[in-house]
Write a protein that holds these residues in place. Structure first.
Motif, short mmCIF file in Angstrom:
data_model
loop_
_atom_site.label_atom_id
_atom_site.label_comp_id
_atom_site.label_asym_id
_atom_site.label_seq_id
_atom_site.Cartn_x
_atom_site.Cartn_y
_atom_site.Cartn_z
N VAL A 101 43.91 37.72 23.88
CA VAL A 101 43.44 37.32 25.21
C VAL A 101 44.37 37.85 26.29
N ALA A 102 43.79 38.40 27.35
CA ALA A 102 44.55 38.85 28.52
C ALA A 102 43.92 38.27 29.78
N VAL A 103 44.68 38.31 30.85
CA VAL A 103 44.24 37.77 32.13
C VAL A 103 44.30 38.86 33.20
N VAL A 104 43.26 38.94 34.01
CA VAL A 104 43.24 39.86 35.15
C VAL A 104 43.12 39.03 36.43
N LEU A 105 44.07 39.24 37.31
CA LEU A 105 44.13 38.50 38.57
C LEU A 105 43.80 39.44 39.74
N MET A 106 42.88 39.02 40.58
CA MET A 106 42.60 39.77 41.81
C MET A 106 43.46 39.17 42.92
N ALA A 107 44.47 39.93 43.35
CA ALA A 107 45.45 39.41 44.31
C ALA A 107 45.74 40.43 45.41
N GLY A 108 44.69 41.10 45.87
CA GLY A 108 44.89 42.15 46.87
C GLY A 108 44.94 41.65 48.30
N GLY A 109 44.58 40.37 48.52
CA GLY A 109 44.47 39.86 49.88
C GLY A 109 45.79 39.42 50.48
N GLN A 110 45.88 39.54 51.80
CA GLN A 110 47.02 39.02 52.54
C GLN A 110 46.68 37.63 53.08
N GLY A 111 47.72 36.89 53.44
CA GLY A 111 47.50 35.53 53.94
C GLY A 111 47.27 35.47 55.44
N THR A 112 46.64 36.50 55.99
CA THR A 112 46.46 36.60 57.44
C THR A 112 45.77 35.37 58.01
N ARG A 113 44.66 34.97 57.37
CA ARG A 113 43.91 33.81 57.88
C ARG A 113 44.70 32.52 57.75
N ALA A 407 42.64 28.54 57.45
CA ALA A 407 43.93 28.18 58.04
C ALA A 407 44.19 26.68 57.97
N PRO A 408 45.46 26.28 58.05
CA PRO A 408 45.77 24.85 58.11
C PRO A 408 45.03 24.19 59.27
N GLY A 409 44.53 22.98 59.00
CA GLY A 409 43.86 22.23 60.05
C GLY A 409 42.38 22.47 60.18
N THR A 410 41.83 23.42 59.41
CA THR A 410 40.38 23.67 59.45
C THR A 410 39.66 22.61 58.61
N ALA A 411 38.31 22.70 58.60
CA ALA A 411 37.51 21.63 58.00
C ALA A 411 37.65 21.54 56.48
N ASN A 412 37.72 22.69 55.80
CA ASN A 412 37.78 22.64 54.34
C ASN A 412 38.38 23.92 53.77
N ASP A 413 38.60 23.92 52.47
CA ASP A 413 39.14 25.08 51.76
C ASP A 413 40.41 25.62 52.42
N ASN A 414 41.30 24.71 52.75
CA ASN A 414 42.53 25.04 53.47
C ASN A 414 43.75 24.58 52.67
N PRO A 415 44.96 24.81 53.15
CA PRO A 415 46.14 24.38 52.38
C PRO A 415 46.17 22.89 52.09
N GLU A 416 45.70 22.10 53.04
CA GLU A 416 45.72 20.64 52.85
C GLU A 416 44.77 20.22 51.72
N THR A 417 43.55 20.78 51.70
CA THR A 417 42.60 20.39 50.65
C THR A 417 43.06 20.92 49.29
N SER A 418 43.67 22.09 49.26
CA SER A 418 44.18 22.63 47.99
C SER A 418 45.31 21.76 47.47
N ARG A 419 46.20 21.37 48.37
CA ARG A 419 47.34 20.54 47.98
C ARG A 419 46.88 19.21 47.41
N VAL A 420 45.97 18.55 48.12
CA VAL A 420 45.47 17.24 47.66
C VAL A 420 44.73 17.38 46.33
N ALA A 421 43.92 18.42 46.18
CA ALA A 421 43.18 18.61 44.93
C ALA A 421 44.14 18.77 43.75
N TYR A 422 45.21 19.53 43.95
CA TYR A 422 46.18 19.75 42.88
C TYR A 422 46.90 18.44 42.53
#
Length: 472
Positions: A101-113, A407-422
């Motif tokens: 088993v191997a893993v392929v990660l798509m990580a080409g994006g920057q954290g601009t948003r 971005a932080p402070g937006t309605a969803n799918d942001n650092p806050e929602t990711s942090r809480v989900a984890y």
């Protein structure tokens, strides 16, 4: 034919309005850059591909398209079925143990948003440990290797982009590869494509010596795997199964043995994970059967009536939300990768693109879309699969999917929602193991301690009353 003549034969004369003003070194650099692009894609082919993509974008979904849920033979879940989950997990763990088993990660994006200039995988979502996405994921691999008692490190292929490659490698080096063996990590770049004007007839300049280029979309993964020798490396390592995912999902289960076992048990050569839609109105791509073939359709391609339809169990009939989390057999890639790379369509994205105006010798920064970027979608190969070789595994959103998009402070799918989900997932695991966790307390469970909730029995009866804490 010289490089200038090659481009001018495709009516790209405007690119050279400033050519005589360049010094000899600049002329050589410009011609070298143009030649590198033409070596990958001839100018005439690029322009034809752009016109096809424009036509594709203007074509509405055919009303005669038969869109149905995937058949039961290609759609499954083991949520609420621990016996089936254990069967799949055991199969998958054996494959991990055997080094297949191997893993392929798509990580080409920057954290601009996100307000960051770093690659998105370097981002800290605000956990008590301050771990980055890369570290969270690396620790999952370490834990899985221990869980499978594997003598073989799980290869981790990380696809970066031109601007993220250097910073990503440096980040791993500075953090001692997060405890992984450097030899098990392979970095490679996704491809780029030139940008066009809104009519798709003229290539755009970024500078006096360089065309505007942008990443070729997540569908560029296939060409990148081929062109960077990744498939050859997989075969040399005797890998049989690949798990592919995106860097921005903090809950991702790398090389998930349940997912590997699901595909293996059912004979699927390509499989994908899905989460149930939150509700009928959620704007997500859906994994469906379209004209009898597996496909991903936009939510706008199905009517309100179809979106709200329910099955005999009262669940949404079309509920399989696409989360870009896939399984591929290496045998499939050996057979089909070449044809995928040459037959996949391009899609257009109209963007505001800063361009070099070679008439005025200045950079023009638009206030509205002035150009087209081409991209490919990774799921465009789905319809090429026989339905009996394609599977979709529905998983629990709270356990496997919390994307970091905004971005932080937006309605969803942001650092806050990711942090809480984890944190909520780790806390749930602790409670299930018998720990006493306060009603307002959240505990971070490091990936080094548990892959999916196992191995936490020693915390039975232990009290956690702080609002935030880290398990040790």
């Amino acid at each position: 034919m010289g490089i200038r003549e090659l481009y001018e034969a495709s009516k790209q004369h405007a690119l050279f309005r400033h050519f005589d003003r360049l010094n000899n070194d600049q002329k050589l650099e410009f011609e070298k850059n143009l030649d590198e692009i033409a070596t990958k894609n001839a100018p005439e082919t690029l322009l034809q591909d752009c016109q096809k993509a424009i036509e594709l974008s203007s074509a509405n979904s055919d009303e005669t398209d038969a869109i149905e849920p995937l058949p039961n033979t290609s759609y499954g879940t083991c949520v609420g079925n621990p016996e089936l989950e254990e069967e799949y997990r055991d199969l998958g763990l054996q494959e991990v143990h055997n080094g297949r088993v191997a893993v392929v990660l798509m990580a080409g994006g920057q954290g601009t948003r996100l307000g960051s200039s770093q690659p998105k995988g370097c981002y800290d979502i605000g956990l008590p440990s301050k771990k980055s996405l890369f570290q969270i994921q690396a620790e999952k691999l370490i834990c899985l290797q221990k869980l499978a008692k594997s003598p073989h490190p799980i290869p981790w292929y990380i696809m970066t982009s031109k601007p993220t490659r250097g910073p990503t490698e440096q980040f791993f080096q500075e953090n001692n590869y997060f405890g992984l063996a450097p030899s098990q990590i392979v970095f490679f770049n996704q491809g780029t494509l030139p940008a066009f004007d809104l009519e798709g007839k003229q290539l755009l300049l970024e500078s006096p010596t360089q065309l505007v280029e942008s990443p070729d979309g997540n569908g560029g993964l296939y060409r990148a795997i081929r062109d960077n020798g990744i498939l050859d490396d997989l075969v040399a390592r005797k890998i049989k199964h690949i798990h592919m995912y995106c860097v921005d999902n903090v809950l991702v289960k790398l090389a998930d043995p349940v997912f590997i076992g699901y595909a293996l048990k059912n004979g699927f050569e390509l499989a994908t994970k899905a989460v149930p839609k939150r509700d009928a109105a959620e704007s997500v791509g859906l994994i469906v059967s379209k004209n009898g073939a597996p496909s991903v359709v936009e939510y706008s391609e199905i009517s309100k009536k179809m979106a709200e339809a329910t099955d005999k169990n009262g669940l949404l009939k079309f509920r399989a939300a696409n989360i870009v989390n896939h399984y591929y057999s290496v045998d499939l890639l050996q057979r089909e990768l070449g044809s995928w790379c040459t037959s996949m369509p391009y899609h257009i994205a109209k963007k505001k693109i800063a361009v070099y105006d070679n008439s005025a010798d200045s950079i023009y920064k638009p206030t509205e879309a002035n150009g087209i970027k081409l991209e490919q979608f990774i799921f465009d190969v789905f319809p090429k699969m026989d339905m009996n070789k394609f599977g979709c595994l529905e998983v629990d959103r709270t356990a496997e999917f919390s994307p970091l998009k905004n971005a932080p402070g937006t309605a969803n799918d942001n650092p806050e929602t990711s942090r809480v989900a984890y944190l909520e997932l780790g806390t749930k695991w602790l409670k299930a193991a018998g720990a006493e966790v306060g009603s307002k307390s959240l505990v971070e469970v490091p990936g080094t301690l548990s892959y999916g909730g196992e191995s936490l029995e020693r915390y039975k009866g232990q009290a956690f009353s702080e609002q935030l804490s880290i398990l040790h």
